[in-house]
Design a protein around this motif. Structure first.
Motif, short mmCIF file in Angstrom:
data_model
loop_
_atom_site.label_atom_id
_atom_site.label_comp_id
_atom_site.label_asym_id
_atom_site.label_seq_id
_atom_site.Cartn_x
_atom_site.Cartn_y
_atom_site.Cartn_z
N UNK A 4 0.82 -1.21 0.00
CA UNK A 4 0.00 0.00 0.00
C UNK A 4 0.85 1.26 0.00
N UNK A 7 2.02 1.86 -3.45
CA UNK A 7 0.92 2.34 -4.29
C UNK A 7 0.67 3.83 -4.06
N UNK A 8 0.72 4.22 -2.79
CA UNK A 8 0.46 5.62 -2.45
C UNK A 8 1.52 6.53 -3.08
N UNK A 11 0.72 6.85 -6.64
CA UNK A 11 -0.47 7.69 -6.80
C UNK A 11 -0.11 9.17 -6.71
N UNK A 12 0.80 9.48 -5.80
CA UNK A 12 1.19 10.89 -5.62
C UNK A 12 2.19 11.35 -6.67
N UNK A 13 2.65 10.40 -7.50
CA UNK A 13 3.62 10.78 -8.52
C UNK A 13 5.03 10.91 -7.98
N UNK A 47 -3.78 3.48 -9.80
CA UNK A 47 -3.36 4.35 -8.70
C UNK A 47 -3.79 5.80 -8.92
N UNK A 48 -3.95 6.22 -10.17
CA UNK A 48 -4.33 7.60 -10.33
C UNK A 48 -4.76 7.98 -11.74
N UNK A 49 -5.49 9.06 -11.81
CA UNK A 49 -5.83 9.69 -13.07
C UNK A 49 -5.33 11.12 -13.00
N UNK A 51 -1.88 13.65 -14.60
CA UNK A 51 -0.62 13.60 -15.33
C UNK A 51 0.32 12.66 -14.61
N UNK A 52 0.76 11.59 -15.29
CA UNK A 52 1.61 10.59 -14.64
C UNK A 52 2.73 10.15 -15.57
N UNK A 318 -8.97 5.28 -8.60
CA UNK A 318 -7.87 4.85 -7.75
C UNK A 318 -8.29 3.73 -6.80
N UNK A 319 -7.43 2.73 -6.67
CA UNK A 319 -7.69 1.64 -5.75
C UNK A 319 -8.40 0.46 -6.38
#
Lengths: 570, 570
Positions: A4, A7-8, A11-13, A47-49, A51-52, A318-319
């Motif tokens: 986790x 993953x976080x 997610x935060x880039x 993990x995210x939507x 800009x990655x 996310x998740x």
């Protein structure tokens, strides 16, 4: 959840994601819009939507990204494919999860059959969830391979991927409060319970919904669907190979009730899966019939997930599990790629990577036929008039006729002039030697015989034919394959499809199954069989819960009377 | 489920129902229409809709029947009422279930406090569900009565009426992957987890949603709510006593996202509950602002039920709990009757029947203050400039000023000319003798002192006043009550509200609490207090998670620095 923290970070880039699908039009099922954005994936999780950056990146510009499609109700057995081969066909079409009801294999092999379906669907690029069958056997006027009471089903309560209770077809049992039925409903209280209650209405419908039955996939008209919806059932709009209710039910869909609607296929044949598709086909048809894409996609993603409490999927958020379908075209629902758990699983219609080997235990092909010879199959002409099953094409129900007995030397015979064939059901589970015998009108047979170990719901061997010798040869051919379907003409096997998994499913590759199935139909045509799919018709002639006259290993069943009746009326 | 067979008979109309509500306009939340039909109830369960006869029948013609309303997030402590008295106020207004977060009492009494809330809400005509507090204590810059780690919360996992984890306010802890925070999220994986993340956006928002946080009730503008909704959070639109977000967020509601929206009150004062109402007030306001009744009702019934997996309610359908609200008027949401579990519980604004007695264990009023006298409360004027908390009315946040030190004989004093009052926070849980001291600008006090044991989130005793003697007298008055709020002028207690339940809630009848609260505010005005609700303002001056300058028993807190700072800047 150990990862986790990782993953976080992704997610935060703060760390690159494993995979970023860049710049596609991402379907947002919560707000009902397409967002042009990146979709970042790590460890198989979205993990995210936004800009990655990713260790791997794929350009999705001009593409539509939607969540993996979910079939809310299907019988894998109807595809005649093993779960792995089913995955090979439907994953490239965008399906990443199904809720299956192993009702057929359970009727043959009981809990072992259900457990086989679980193990045979492990490690696939398709998540196969099961609802456990509620009605094994379907009636007590037939010999099934197993009987499953509530205490048996209880053994599966905590099995992985077991969600709830499958279609409760015994609606008279529910509303009349039959203890054995209520026990099963109590066992699954608080979990998903699927309904199956054609035409039930009014106060009886209220009684049926009351103990927690949550869905219905048997609606065939708008009024029925509207009433069931209003009483709290989620409506699973079925579009299978035979039962096709989409066109009739689509006018039901409105913004106010959309959340209560989803799609299912129920029974789908391999040729149709390969030719037309799976849920992608339903979506195409729904759009063609005028449904907007947002509603259609919602009914194939978030709604199925919510119906079965699969909160880890059904949306690109996310998740959630990274089951992502890439569409080349939204209006034609043309699937280009499918990511399963964040890995590219299919591209341009083909599954990538290898499938785990299918383990076939010895007990998977039970074939336990009692003493059987030509004499066993004969029937004495014991009266001038005889009951005959009347085939109604494209329908599961049958008619019941009484005709002049076709006889020769004191024995009942087929009569091609009146389109009367002989039909037998040979018990194959317990070696009882039971053989149900009768006549059937409307198959079009001129000679030879067809036999099949797919014979709803007990799946004894059903055979229809014009001579005793061919009937026996066809049954023996099926027996020899350890289950399957065969066409015999003049003592010779013209074509056969082995179904060694419980006599219901093949272990062969999907395209081979479809091809052999097509050859089988061609061969059947040589016997004169005039129906579109004579084996499917045959398989329903033993289904003793649908009117009017059916046949089981115990004999002819008058479904309205719910009783075994003699061939020769008194 | 023992009576299931009996329920089925009633559903089928074979036996009369216990109660039939005849011919009302029954709200069908699934299809979004009102049906004119009977509603049949047996054993507290809705058994059917249609034509029914009952042992008791009530004519509902001209009335609207809706499901009992559900508040998705509220702190009972903010009402200052014990659960039973809260029920007395809100059940007649149509609320039949709430999801409460006992965060405040948990900060005072830990698990015992939460268990007290469970036992004090047993047997009420209101179903009180709890989400367990995730952030006790709120910070480590204060002395709370308890500290709850994941292993403590685990003790409540299987308690009846405990649903999930309450608002995870520590969003930095989540997105930075703090082990103690992740432990709590893991513990509640698969269960409802409420969020609380004002203004969180972009990738940080993705990280926050990722571990399964499912809701947010802190949105204050459309853009924020739209983004959170798109990322998968259900939006609980809050309309409380202070934070009122309904008007700002209502334009968010659309047919496409309605299912993801619900209402909550969060913090609601007793006077407002009595005067304006509870969810009925929100519904009225929503209709006034232009929302259609079907959407509004859906957001207060089915949506809350689905958000928290309360599948036994939220709709008027067979098998669901018979929580039925009878409206005299739909557009004014005028509640005439409330049936709870099929029994008439309230009529014309008044609760019927008697309430179970409230058991008050001795430990419920902890008051453990260390050595305290006038000298303890004094502060030496240790510099020419001093930090001052600046009150911002109607806001939970404060400013931070630096002003010339008001001093007399080397001690800091209040200065009514500059609207500067002295403020102290006296630790009351562990007898540490901690006293935080400072100055506050903007209360309007001219003389006397106010003190309160409601002081977010640790609920030590906060007091503001113009003289040391009155400050001490006010604190002592609160101590003597075993918690409460007091106004002191010239050494005399002008008014006081005892809050013997953890220093947060009264055990008195609701109208008495509201009346005493009003007298308290009147008395505060005699000291010069100029704010609408000076005690509420006071209670937030100790909330060390909201900027800028706050005060706890450990001293002044610079919230941006998240550190204790000295009164006299270096």
């Amino acid at each position: 959840m150990n990862s986790l923290a990782g993953l976080l970070k992704a997610a935060r880039g703060l760390e690159p994601a494993d995979l970023v699908l860049k710049g596609g039009k991402v379907f947002n099922v919560f707000s009902g819009v397409f967002e042009e954005t990146d979709l970042a994936i790590k460890d198989g999780i979205i993990v995210g939507l936004g800009r990655y950056d990713g260790q791997e990146e794929a350009d999705m510009s001009g593409r539509w990204l939607i969540p993996g499609l979910i079939d809310t109700h299907m019988h894998i057995e109807s595809t005649q494919l093993c779960p792995g081969e089913l995955a090979r066909v439907i994953v490239p079409r965008g399906t990443t999860a199904i809720v299956a009801d192993p009702h057929e294999i359970a009727n043959v092999l009981g809990l072992d059959g259900i457990r086989f379906m679980l193990s045979a669907s492990e490690g696939l690029p398709l998540d196969v969830f099961l609802n456990v069958p509620s009605c094994v056997p379907a009636t007590h006027m037939e010999t099934a391979g197993a009987e499953l009471a509530a205490e048996d089903l209880a053994e599966l309560l905590n099995a992985p991927r077991v969600l709830g209770l499958a279609e409760v077809m015994n609606f008279p049992g529910v509303i009349n409060g039959l203890p054995g039925v209520l026990d099963k409903l109590r066992l699954f209280a608080g979990r998903p319970i699927d309904g199956h209650a054609p035409f039930l209405s009014g106060r009886d419908l209220c009684a049926y919904v009351l103990p927690g039955i949550a869905t219905d996939h048997e609606c065939t008209n708008l009024e029925e669907a509207g009433e069931k919806l209003a009483r709290g059932l989620r409506i699973l709009i079925r579009e299978g190979s035979t039962a096709r209710n989409l066109e009739a039910l689509l006018p039901l869909v409105s913004p106010g009730n959309l959340r209560r609607l989803a799609f299912c296929t129920d029974d789908r044949h391999p040729e149709d899966l390969i030719r037309e598709g799976h849920l992608d086909h339903i979506l195409r048809k729904a759009l063609f019939l005028g449904l907007d894409p947002v509603s259609a996609l919602t009914m194939a993603t978030l709604n199925p997930a919510e119906t079965f409490g699969l909160n880890d999927r059904g949306a690109l958020a996310p998740g959630r599990i990274a089951d992502v379908v890439v569409l080349e075209s939204l209006d034609r629902m043309q699937v280009e790629r499918v990511y399963k758990n964040g890995r590219l699983a299919a591209e341009n219609g083909r599954l990538l990577g290898s499938m785990p080997p299918l383990e076939m235990p010895a007990w998977i092909s039970p074939m336990n036929i009692g003493p059987l010879d030509e004499a066993t199959l004969e029937v004495e002409a014991a009266g001038p008039l005889v009951r005959v099953i009347e085939v109604v094409e494209h329908q599961v129900l049958t008619g019941c006729l009484t005709v002049e007995t076709p006889a020769l030397d004191g024995l009942v015979v087929a009569d091609p002039g009146r389109d009367l064939a002989r039909i037998v059901v040979v018990e194959r589970h317990k070696g009882t030697g039971n053989v149900g015998k009768g006549l059937v009108k409307g198959l079009g047979l001129k000679a030879g015989a067809l036999a099949s170990s797919v014979a709803h719901d007990s799946h004894n061997i059903v055979a229809a034919g014009m001579s005793t010798a061919d009937l026996l040869a066809a049954v023996r051919a099926v027996e020899k394959m350890g289950g399957g379907q065969a066409v015999v003409l003049d003592g010779r096997v013209l074509a056969q499809l082995p179904l060694p998994i419980a006599g219901l499913m093949s272990d062969a590759p999907a395209d081979q199954v479809a091809e052999t199935g097509a050859r089988l139909k061609d061969a059947a045509r040589q016997t004169g069989a005039a129906l579109t799919d004579p084996f499917m018709t045959l398989s329903f002639l033993a289904l003793a819960v649908i009117p009017s006259l059916k046949i089981t290993d115990m004999g002819l069943v008058d479904v309205e009377k719910f009783a075994i009746v003699p061939m020769f009326p008194e």
